[in-house]
Write an enzyme that holds these catalytic residues in place. Sequence first.
Site, short mmCIF file in Angstrom:
data_model
loop_
_atom_site.label_atom_id
_atom_site.label_comp_id
_atom_site.label_asym_id
_atom_site.label_seq_id
_atom_site.Cartn_x
_atom_site.Cartn_y
_atom_site.Cartn_z
N ASP A 19 0.86 -1.19 0.00
CA ASP A 19 0.00 0.00 0.00
C ASP A 19 0.89 1.24 0.00
O ASP A 19 1.12 1.87 1.03
CB ASP A 19 -0.93 0.00 1.20
CG ASP A 19 -2.05 1.02 1.07
OD1 ASP A 19 -2.08 1.74 0.04
OD2 ASP A 19 -2.88 1.12 1.98
N GLU A 41 -12.35 8.65 11.00
CA GLU A 41 -12.76 8.68 12.40
C GLU A 41 -13.02 10.12 12.85
O GLU A 41 -12.19 11.01 12.61
CB GLU A 41 -11.65 8.06 13.26
CG GLU A 41 -12.02 7.86 14.71
CD GLU A 41 -11.00 6.98 15.42
OE1 GLU A 41 -11.21 5.76 15.48
OE2 GLU A 41 -9.98 7.51 15.89
N HIS A 99 -7.41 7.73 7.21
CA HIS A 99 -6.29 6.80 7.03
C HIS A 99 -6.57 5.91 5.84
O HIS A 99 -7.49 5.09 5.87
CB HIS A 99 -6.11 5.95 8.30
CG HIS A 99 -5.05 4.90 8.18
ND1 HIS A 99 -5.11 3.70 8.85
CD2 HIS A 99 -3.89 4.86 7.47
CE1 HIS A 99 -4.06 2.97 8.56
NE2 HIS A 99 -3.30 3.65 7.72
N MET A 130 -9.45 1.42 17.02
CA MET A 130 -10.81 1.87 17.34
C MET A 130 -10.99 1.97 18.85
O MET A 130 -10.64 1.06 19.60
CB MET A 130 -11.84 0.87 16.78
CG MET A 130 -11.89 0.78 15.28
SD MET A 130 -13.31 -0.19 14.69
CE MET A 130 -13.01 -1.80 15.45
N SER A 174 -5.52 8.69 19.66
CA SER A 174 -4.50 8.94 18.64
C SER A 174 -3.65 10.09 19.18
O SER A 174 -4.06 10.80 20.09
CB SER A 174 -5.14 9.32 17.30
OG SER A 174 -5.88 8.24 16.77
N HIS A 228 4.22 4.81 12.94
CA HIS A 228 3.06 5.22 12.15
C HIS A 228 1.74 4.82 12.79
O HIS A 228 0.68 5.11 12.24
CB HIS A 228 3.14 4.62 10.75
CG HIS A 228 2.64 3.20 10.64
ND1 HIS A 228 3.07 2.18 11.45
CD2 HIS A 228 1.74 2.64 9.80
CE1 HIS A 228 2.46 1.06 11.11
NE2 HIS A 228 1.65 1.31 10.12
N GLY A 229 1.77 4.16 13.94
CA GLY A 229 0.53 3.75 14.59
C GLY A 229 0.82 2.88 15.79
O GLY A 229 1.95 2.86 16.31
N ALA A 230 -0.19 2.16 16.24
CA ALA A 230 -0.04 1.32 17.42
C ALA A 230 0.74 0.05 17.11
O ALA A 230 1.52 -0.43 17.93
CB ALA A 230 -1.42 0.97 17.99
#
Length: 499
Positions: free
Chosen positions: A129, A242, A271, A419, A423, A442-444
């Site tokens: 991606d 979100e 996102h 979810m 953030s 870039h995230g969790a």
Amino acid sequence: MSKITSTINNNNASITNSLDTNTSTTFFTGSSHNHSIHKISELEFMIDRDTNIGMNVPVKIYANETLISRMISDRTIRQAVNVSMLPGVRKHVVVLPDGHEGYGFPVGGVAAMDLTEGGVISPGGVGYDINCGVRLIRTSLTEKDIIKAKGINELINELFTAIPSGLGSQGKIKLTKSELDEISVEGVKWSIGKGYGLDQDAEVCEENGRIKNADHNKVSDTAKRRGMAQLGSLGSGNHFLEVQKVDEIYNENAAKTMGITEKGQVTVLIHCGSRGFGHQVCSDYLRVSETALRRYNIKLQDRELACVPYNSQEGDDYIKAMNCALNFAWSNRQMIMHWTRKAFERVFAMSEQQLDMKLVYDVAHNIAKVEHHKVKEDEGMRDLVVHRKGSTRAFPAGMQQIPSKYRSIGQPVIIPGSMGTASWLLLGGQNSLDLSFGSTAHGAGRIMSRSAAKRTHTSEQVKKMLKSRGVYVKALTREGVVEETPDAYKDVDIVAEAL
């Protein structure tokens, strides 16, 4: 800084002993070799360079005890060691706090290759991606305004109707081949020029939403066919839109500069990436790279790391095609933001100007770019192709690559949670250049596979749990809800603290 709250099996490596906080060392086995991970500080671990197995550089891991214990339970560390063996890799391979097993490179991995000394470009080091990324939109609304209006449920339902989502979803407009070619080169400027946004939107996108050196002639007809129907769609997996509220503000000056002014302020986080267009570009050039390995005498520990010299015809072709996918993804998020603004206008009966729906920042996750970095203290800057796989740029204040409005505070960095969790909106720091080539998480970071989530959860359970947290979720399928249960991810607050 602002914190925004939103309404193994392993075949190639095995742990031979658990992380021991007393000895600060753990061992894992990969192929026929044992590797030791040394604890340097509370948040820094290292695997020393081992020339006997072909490591060109050490591996640096930024994590705490909890996070690294997750990493050694799958192939994350093994994959990072494999990356350290690639031609031209410099200084160190980095694993960030959200690191987990990926395709070839670990997700949450960073590696930089020297352009003048045989450095390579690897499609697996960017990912399928291409330019999966996030953009944050602020509004003039507060949580109370939503409650006074028709409530969060109606807003989410309107957004769900306005923005296509789900596996194989198609956008609201159908592009011609020539239009797709234009988007591949122009990025968000194409969308804005067609009336889908404002000129100032491009000013706060990484690369201004358009990277140069993109050539649509290097993109296959198959990739173009997949992309022509998908512009302006979220897709599936962990992609989301979100509606959030500001929970805490830690740096009022920086927050104000970004348009974050009070607790309870409503924001929107988007996102998504390049959809099937970028996926096909990656697939096409993985095959090209695999075929070219013997021609360039490149030997790999893992064929998923298939690569070619950056200064080769195959490397140049991939870069130009990858840049097309980068531009497509920026335009894709631009279209989604436009329809988000229109949905808010309908629900609140207010104009976009009254809603003050301005883009805070848009940053890419999966990308490879040529940048100038210092590798050794006694050397000058070098040209490196920095692979960020599940990683985002985090440049400090003063860098020319940062939009002028943020140059005094540093680049905004957006770390989305899962979810029902927080953030984070952060800023790039000066240390990032030395520690991670100006990169951060870039995230969790995923800890449970999608199949495991479906075995242990139901959509009703997940929705009930989210409802208890004041969260309303809407997805195209039940599987989409289950696969993205918060339990499938690391605690984003722990990741943010490590960062």
